[in-house]
Motif scaffolding. Structure first.
Motif, PDB file in Angstrom:
ATOM      1  N   ASP A  86      32.183  52.617  33.891  1.00 40.14           N
ATOM      2  CA  ASP A  86      30.745  52.430  33.677  1.00 40.14           C
ATOM      3  C   ASP A  86      30.104  51.554  34.754  1.00 40.14           C
ATOM      4  OD1 ASP A  86      31.009  53.925  31.338  1.00 40.14           O
ATOM      5  OD2 ASP A  86      31.365  52.130  30.123  1.00 40.14           O
ATOM      6  N   ASN A  87      30.255  51.919  36.015  1.00 39.52           N
ATOM      7  CA  ASN A  87      29.674  51.174  37.147  1.00 39.52           C
ATOM      8  C   ASN A  87      30.164  49.731  37.225  1.00 39.52           C
ATOM      9  OD1 ASN A  87      28.175  53.346  38.164  1.00 39.52           O
ATOM     10  ND2 ASN A  87      26.544  52.961  36.683  1.00 39.52           N
ATOM     11  N   SER A  88      31.361  49.466  36.757  1.00 41.90           N
ATOM     12  CA  SER A  88      31.951  48.133  36.821  1.00 41.90           C
ATOM     13  C   SER A  88      33.384  48.225  37.323  1.00 41.90           C
ATOM     14  CB  SER A  88      31.972  47.472  35.444  1.00 41.90           C
ATOM     15  OG  SER A  88      30.671  47.260  34.974  1.00 41.90           O
ATOM     16  N   ILE A  89      33.827  47.149  37.927  1.00 38.20           N
ATOM     17  CA  ILE A  89      35.235  46.987  38.288  1.00 38.20           C
ATOM     18  C   ILE A  89      35.754  45.868  37.398  1.00 38.20           C
ATOM     19  CG2 ILE A  89      36.873  46.362  40.089  1.00 38.20           C
ATOM     20  CD1 ILE A  89      34.753  47.231  42.126  1.00 38.20           C
ATOM     21  N   ILE A  90      36.873  46.100  36.731  1.00 38.24           N
ATOM     22  CA  ILE A  90      37.408  45.126  35.787  1.00 38.24           C
ATOM     23  C   ILE A  90      38.848  44.805  36.177  1.00 38.24           C
ATOM     24  CG2 ILE A  90      37.961  44.688  33.363  1.00 38.24           C
ATOM     25  CD1 ILE A  90      35.728  46.883  32.784  1.00 38.24           C
ATOM     26  N   ILE A  91      39.155  43.502  36.230  1.00 39.16           N
ATOM     27  CA  ILE A  91      40.510  43.040  36.521  1.00 39.16           C
ATOM     28  C   ILE A  91      41.009  42.284  35.301  1.00 39.16           C
ATOM     29  CG2 ILE A  91      41.953  41.555  37.963  1.00 39.16           C
ATOM     30  CD1 ILE A  91      39.964  41.979  40.225  1.00 39.16           C
ATOM     31  N   GLU A  92      42.213  42.627  34.836  1.00 38.76           N
ATOM     32  CA  GLU A  92      42.830  41.915  33.713  1.00 38.76           C
ATOM     33  C   GLU A  92      43.782  40.859  34.256  1.00 38.76           C
ATOM     34  OE1 GLU A  92      44.627  44.655  30.989  1.00 38.76           O
ATOM     35  OE2 GLU A  92      42.702  45.529  30.436  1.00 38.76           O
ATOM     36  N   THR A  93      43.672  39.655  33.708  1.00 37.99           N
ATOM     37  CA  THR A  93      44.470  38.525  34.175  1.00 37.99           C
ATOM     38  C   THR A  93      45.159  37.859  32.996  1.00 37.99           C
ATOM     39  OG1 THR A  93      42.797  38.156  35.885  1.00 37.99           O
ATOM     40  CG2 THR A  93      44.389  36.409  35.524  1.00 37.99           C
ATOM     41  N   LYS A  94      46.430  37.523  33.172  1.00 37.96           N
ATOM     42  CA  LYS A  94      47.193  36.836  32.122  1.00 37.96           C
ATOM     43  C   LYS A  94      46.903  35.341  32.190  1.00 37.96           C
ATOM     44  CE  LYS A  94      51.518  37.953  30.527  1.00 37.96           C
ATOM     45  NZ  LYS A  94      52.957  38.160  30.690  1.00 37.96           N
ATOM     46  N   THR A  95      46.651  34.752  31.032  1.00 35.88           N
ATOM     47  CA  THR A  95      46.375  33.320  30.971  1.00 35.88           C
ATOM     48  C   THR A  95      47.660  32.553  30.692  1.00 35.88           C
ATOM     49  OG1 THR A  95      45.908  33.388  28.600  1.00 35.88           O
ATOM     50  CG2 THR A  95      44.044  33.749  30.093  1.00 35.88           C
ATOM     51  N   GLY A  96      47.564  31.237  30.680  1.00 34.01           N
ATOM     52  CA  GLY A  96      48.737  30.398  30.447  1.00 34.01           C
ATOM     53  C   GLY A  96      49.350  30.575  29.068  1.00 34.01           C
ATOM     54  N   ASP A  97      48.533  30.977  28.086  1.00 31.27           N
ATOM     55  CA  ASP A  97      49.064  31.150  26.725  1.00 31.27           C
ATOM     56  C   ASP A  97      49.489  32.597  26.457  1.00 31.27           C
ATOM     57  OD1 ASP A  97      46.601  32.353  26.615  1.00 31.27           O
ATOM     58  OD2 ASP A  97      45.957  31.358  24.774  1.00 31.27           O
ATOM     59  N   LYS A  98      49.737  33.367  27.523  1.00 28.77           N
ATOM     60  CA  LYS A  98      50.246  34.744  27.447  1.00 28.77           C
ATOM     61  C   LYS A  98      49.243  35.744  26.879  1.00 28.77           C
ATOM     62  CE  LYS A  98      54.376  33.373  28.716  1.00 28.77           C
ATOM     63  NZ  LYS A  98      54.692  33.256  30.054  1.00 28.77           N
ATOM     64  N   SER A  99      47.961  35.379  26.850  1.00 31.71           N
ATOM     65  CA  SER A  99      46.944  36.349  26.465  1.00 31.71           C
ATOM     66  C   SER A  99      46.292  36.885  27.743  1.00 31.71           C
ATOM     67  CB  SER A  99      45.903  35.695  25.548  1.00 31.71           C
ATOM     68  OG  SER A  99      45.236  34.662  26.238  1.00 31.71           O
ATOM     69  N   TRP A 100      45.445  37.874  27.594  1.00 32.74           N
ATOM     70  CA  TRP A 100      44.813  38.509  28.743  1.00 32.74           C
ATOM     71  C   TRP A 100      43.304  38.309  28.687  1.00 32.74           C
ATOM     72  CZ3 TRP A 100      47.587  40.877  32.605  1.00 32.74           C
ATOM     73  CH2 TRP A 100      48.942  41.065  32.345  1.00 32.74           C
ATOM     74  N   VAL A 101      42.700  38.041  29.847  1.00 32.35           N
ATOM     75  CA  VAL A 101      41.247  37.955  29.959  1.00 32.35           C
ATOM     76  C   VAL A 101      40.814  38.935  31.027  1.00 32.35           C
ATOM     77  CG1 VAL A 101      41.215  35.527  29.273  1.00 32.35           C
ATOM     78  CG2 VAL A 101      41.206  36.111  31.674  1.00 32.35           C
ATOM     79  N   THR A 136      37.949  39.972  34.061  1.00 34.77           N
ATOM     80  CA  THR A 136      36.877  39.579  34.960  1.00 34.77           C
ATOM     81  C   THR A 136      36.149  40.859  35.325  1.00 34.77           C
ATOM     82  OG1 THR A 136      38.207  37.783  35.830  1.00 34.77           O
ATOM     83  CG2 THR A 136      36.282  38.411  37.113  1.00 34.77           C
ATOM     84  N   THR A 137      34.850  40.903  35.066  1.00 37.99           N
ATOM     85  CA  THR A 137      34.070  42.115  35.288  1.00 37.99           C
ATOM     86  C   THR A 137      33.122  41.915  36.463  1.00 37.99           C
ATOM     87  OG1 THR A 137      34.192  42.621  32.931  1.00 37.99           O
ATOM     88  CG2 THR A 137      32.524  43.786  34.201  1.00 37.99           C
TER      89      THR A 137
END
Length: 139
Positions: free
Chosen positions: A118-133, A135-136
């Motif tokens: 949808d006209n966006s680039i999204i990067i998934e990043t692992k955090t220190g607590d093993k969850s994912w966030v 960045t759009t």
């Protein structure tokens, strides 16, 4: 094969010789049909042209502007326009619009996944607590 010789080197040789004697002569012939086959999944992926929608133009994330530069083979770079530093390298995966991403930051380099949607680039990043966030980067 089993040998009665107690010394390892000589006993091993005799045991192998006895084992081969019990197998006998085989009429094995190489089969070109088996040697030249490849799994259908690999062949299908090689023949399938994966069409990636490489993003273009300028994107924004948290008030910072980024430019996309294509590098060929469905790959592209995400570049910070303020300092002209490469933020991420995107390499195509076997799925459309999904990428292997090498993120380049002052804290170090790491690899993750990203995608365009949808006209966006999204990067998934692992955090220190093993969850994912995510960045759009939006147009």
């Amino acid at each position: 094969g089993v040998s009665r010789i107690k010394e390892f080197d000589k006993g091993f040789q005799e045991a192998v010789k006895l084992a081969f004697n019990t197998v006998g002569i085989q009429n094995a012939k190489p089969s070109n049909e088996i040697a030249n086959t490849t799994p259908k999944t690999v062949e299908t992926i090689k023949q399938q042209e994966i069409k990636q929608e490489i993003p273009s133009n300028t994107y924004t994330s948290n008030g910072v502007k980024y430019q996309v530069a294509t590098t060929g083979n469905n790959s592209f770079l995400l570049i910070n326009q303020d300092n002209n530093k490469v933020v991420a390298n995107f390499y195509p995966s076997s799925l459309p619009n999904v990428y292997h991403v090498e993120v380049i930051s002052d804290k170090g380099h790491y690899e993750t996944i990203g995608y365009s949607k949808d006209n966006s680039i999204i990067i998934e990043t692992k955090t220190g607590d093993k969850s994912w966030v995510t960045t759009t980067y939006t147009k």
